[in-house]
Design an enzyme around this catalytic site. Structure first.
Site, PDB file in Angstrom:
ATOM      1  N   HIS A  98       0.971  -1.365  -0.111  1.00 35.94           N
ATOM      2  CA  HIS A  98       0.011   0.162   0.048  1.00 35.94           C
ATOM      3  C   HIS A  98       0.911   1.316  -0.192  1.00 35.94           C
ATOM      4  O   HIS A  98       0.508   2.363  -0.553  1.00 35.94           O
ATOM      5  CB  HIS A  98      -0.775  -0.033   1.109  1.00 35.94           C
ATOM      6  CG  HIS A  98      -2.208  -0.968   1.074  1.00 35.94           C
ATOM      7  ND1 HIS A  98      -3.442  -0.724   1.534  1.00 35.94           N
ATOM      8  CD2 HIS A  98      -2.279  -1.982   0.287  1.00 35.94           C
ATOM      9  CE1 HIS A  98      -4.106  -1.651   1.296  1.00 35.94           C
ATOM     10  NE2 HIS A  98      -3.414  -2.507   0.446  1.00 35.94           N
ATOM     11  N   HIS A 261      -1.915 -12.277  -2.167  1.00 39.81           N
ATOM     12  CA  HIS A 261      -3.138 -13.180  -1.750  1.00 39.81           C
ATOM     13  C   HIS A 261      -2.660 -14.543  -1.394  1.00 39.81           C
ATOM     14  O   HIS A 261      -3.645 -15.324  -0.623  1.00 39.81           O
ATOM     15  CB  HIS A 261      -4.441 -13.164  -2.413  1.00 39.81           C
ATOM     16  CG  HIS A 261      -5.093 -11.744  -2.621  1.00 39.81           C
ATOM     17  ND1 HIS A 261      -6.121 -11.339  -3.359  1.00 39.81           N
ATOM     18  CD2 HIS A 261      -4.425 -10.593  -2.132  1.00 39.81           C
ATOM     19  CE1 HIS A 261      -6.314 -10.112  -3.159  1.00 39.81           C
ATOM     20  NE2 HIS A 261      -5.338  -9.594  -2.608  1.00 39.81           N
TER      21      HIS A 261
END
Length: 735
Positions: A98, A261
């Site tokens: 992020h 993920h």
């Protein structure tokens, strides 16, 4: 104390509390041209001092020791914020992702390069919920290594260490990210005034330039699907556009989603609106920079609320494997909702029900989950083809994820020459815009003088030489350190064909410069060579000197050889396309209409060139009198002696205030000045030209260059600003 009576700034009330406030010029006049973005992060605001050399500090760091400290920290779960599965690695991966993932290729803004995740608005974006805890967990590392390790480098290094500690081999790590000390105010994150708004779209879901994320406060896309609608195919559209605007192709996109993920889980223990408090910037002072206070249960561990989705993607969320694709393809998925009410997907297959361990209770098991955006990897034909190849070939996934992660976390650092540390890969990547190393003796002062004479005798005007050099160098973006004159990519696709560069005239100029280059290089016996990149800049410098001489100033424009010429194989054409100036106030060029005014776009371009307001001002005034306008336009050329380096632009612009009257022409962006007495038309200029007499701050700067004793000051300032732009990409030079 009576705040309103005694405070010179005035007083007000916020939630019953007296506060001080100021009605700024921006509030009084919302359309006022904002020049503050040109003076962000001033030296006075840097606690390290002006002489601080972060590169030298980082190079003195024992990086292996730092990594060992991070490895140890990741498996020491803290009661105040327990680690999922006993490992903070997945949290650190999300934090690093992020930090870097705000990068966008449209203007080079965003990214991890300055450690801005610790400032508003990023520290309070909904998508960054609970990353304040990740940074706080890292404080002991930052405290220990201090000035030798920036927050920008630490956030990315922690992400790399997290991957390595869970069995993944990364492609490398480079340091060199220099922290800033205040929020960046130049970045347009979107028009919305509330979190998760999506006013950035026009009809047919056309995302406004240069934005990349789909909603305010998200890094990429909404995991539940567009606007929360659980449609995997629609989500694929958003993913492709968003990741594409962040410089990722389909294969890199699939690798990043699958690789990221593979680790960790989502957190949606309960409905956020009922239990979660304000973000860090809105939280109370007693929270000490922490936000999202959670009143559900313990507020942490099994009770954590972050995205609203709940669960893990794989059977072993703290180990690198191919479990993401195994679950994606081996199970059939049906829509469900998390405990927080978020749309997500669960396997139809009953055998999947207890395949995933609980993050905190060893006695509990769960089914895996997928977000709508994960199902897009299976629903979209192009993504599905890549995904199945990665499923069948785990080694290809590992390689693709390593390269995509390295690109994601280093894309905003610029060229390979800026990378520091023992883990820098041995070869630059194509997205780092490589240029050849200089492997020959460089031209000396005598050669420079001779080459200047040849260039000035080649039949090219001062205006053309200046324009060519400016076109080459001014592609530089201080945001992601791309562009610039080094590499001479102005002679290659796509730059040679950009409308702003006047391809026909450019080709003529380059041909003459190339002829000089070839003749010079052919005549050398000791291996000495001159690059076209150097000759382009040298030609501009020679032209500026000649123009100054015509004005009565004998000057030498600083020039340092050492640029090299990139090849087409070293140039990613698609990647360079976003660098094309569609509007360039320095050349009075408007190639397409914009929702922003021409003067706002000038300031934006000046910011990309790392210019101050005085530098921007003197360059515009100088380039106008030198005749560097697009297409030879006379707009803004307020002089009777073109191609002469005078302060006439400022002198004549300011004179019009009393002797002439400006009126808009049929083209609302062009204005004409006529004599107040006779009505005779004298000058014509654009909004960019007139703003230097209209805006009070720019007028003050114009006055400084327009006084009777300012000619030498103007010439010196122009040469300094010109030299700065010519050398913006010279990371090989001392700074």
């Amino acid at each position: 104390m009576d705040v309103e009576a005694k405070c010179p700034m005035g007083g007000g009330k916020v939630e019953g509390r007296a506060v001080l406030f100021e009605m700024t010029n921006r509030l009084w006049w919302p359309n006022h041209l904002d020049l503050s973005v040109l003076h962000q992060n001033p030296p006075a605001g840097n606690p390290m001092g002006e002489g601080f050399n972060y590169a030298a500090e980082f190079e003195s760091l024992d990086l292996a020791a730092v990594k060992q400290d991070i490895f140890a920290l990741m498996t020491e779960s803290q009661d105040w914020w327990p680690a999922d599965y006993g490992h903070y690695g997945p949290l650190f991966i999300r934090m690093a992702w992020h930090a870097a993932g705000t990068y966008r290729i449209g203007d080079g803004r965003g990214g991890a390069g300055a450690g801005t995740q610790r400032f508003a608005p990023l520290n309070s974006w909904p998508d960054n919920a609970n990353l304040d805890k990740a940074r706080l967990l890292l404080w002991p590392i930052k405290e220990k290594y201090g000035r030798k390790l920036s927050w920008g480098d630490l956030l990315i290094l922690a992400g790399n260490c997290a991957l390595e500690s869970m069995g993944f081999k990364t492609a490398g790590f480079a340091g060199g990210r220099v922290d800033i000390w205040e929020p960046e105010n130049d970045i347009f994150w979107g028009p919305e005034r509330e979190w998760l708004g999506d006013e950035r779209y026009s009809s047919d879901r056309d995302l406004a330039h240069p934005l990349a994320a789909v909603q305010m406060g998200l890094i990429y896309v909404n995991p539940e699907g567009p606007n929360g609608k659980p449609d995997p195919m629609a989500a694929a559209h958003d993913i492709r556009e968003t990741f594409g605007r962040m410089a990722m192709n389909d294969e890199e996109t699939v690798a990043l989603i699958a690789g990221g993920h593979t680790f960790g889980k989502c957190h949606g223990a309960a409905e956020p609106s009922q239990y979660v408090g304000a973000e860090p910037e809105g939280a109370g002072i007693e929270r000490q920079g922490l936000g999202w206070d959670n009143s559900f249960g313990s507020g942490r561990g099994v009770h954590t609320i972050t995205s609203g989705l709940e669960g893990a993607w794989t059977k072993n969320p703290i180990q690198w494997d191919n479990g993401y694709f195994e679950n994606l393809f081996e199970y059939e998925w049906e829509l469900t909702k998390s405990p927080a009410g978020a749309h997500q997907w669960t396997p139809k297959n009953p055998e999947a029900a207890s395949t995933v361990p609980d993050a905190h209770d060893p006695h509990k098991r769960h089914a895996p989950m997928m977000a709508t955006t994960d199902l897009a990897m299976r629903a979209d034909p192009a993504y599905e083809k890549i995904s199945r190849r990665f499923y069948d070939n785990p080694d290809q996934l590992a390689h693709a994820f390593a390269e995509a992660w390295y690109k994601l976390t280093h894309r905003d650092m610029g060229p390979y020459a800026r990378l520091l540390g023992p883990e820098v890969p041995s070869e630059p990547r194509i997205w780092q815009d490589p240029v050849p190393a200089s492997d020959h003796p460089l031209i000396d002062d005598a050669d420079i003088a001779e080459l200047k004479a040849q260039i000035l005798a080649a039949g090219l005007s001062i205006a053309r030489l200046v324009t060519t050099a400016w076109a080459s160098a001014s592609t530089f973006r201080g945001t992601d350190k791309r562009g610039g004159a080094n590499g001479a990519r102005i002679r290659l696709v796509p730059q040679k064909d950009w409308a702003v560069n006047e391809p026909t005239e450019l080709a003529t100029a380059l041909a003459k410069l190339e002829a000089i280059q070839q003749d010079f290089n052919a005549g050398q016996t000791g291996g000495k060579q001159v690059s076209l990149a150097d000759l382009i800049v040298l030609g501009g410098c020679a032209a500026v000197e000649q123009a100054a001489k015509k004005a009565g100033h004998d000057i030498t424009v600083p020039f340092t050889p050492g640029r090299t010429d990139a090849s087409p194989d070293q140039t990613d054409v698609e990647s360079f396309a976003p660098l094309e100036p569609k509007i360039d106030g320095f050349r009075n060029y408007v190639g397409e209409k914009s929702v922003y005014s021409a003067e706002e776009m000038l300031v934006d371009r000046a910011h990309l060139l790392t210019l101050s307001a005085p530098e921007m001002t003197v360059l515009v005034g100088g380039l106008r009198v030198l005749g560097a306008n697009y297409g030879g336009s006379k707009l803004g050329v307020f002089t009777e002696r073109p191609e002469t380096l005078t302060n006439d632009f400022f002198v004549n612009l300011l004179k019009t205030s009393t002797s002439m009257k400006w009126e808009a022409s049929p083209d609302a962006d062009v204005f004409e000045a006529s004599d107040r007495a006779t009505g005779e038309k004298k000058w014509a200029g654009t909004r960019v030209d007139l703003i230097f007499g209209s805006n009070s701050q720019l007028r003050a700067l114009s006055e400084a260059y327009a006084t009777a004793d300012a000619q030498q000051t103007f010439v010196d300032a122009f040469v300094a600003a010109w030299t700065k732009v010519m050398n913006l990409d010279r990371f090989d030079l001392p700074r």
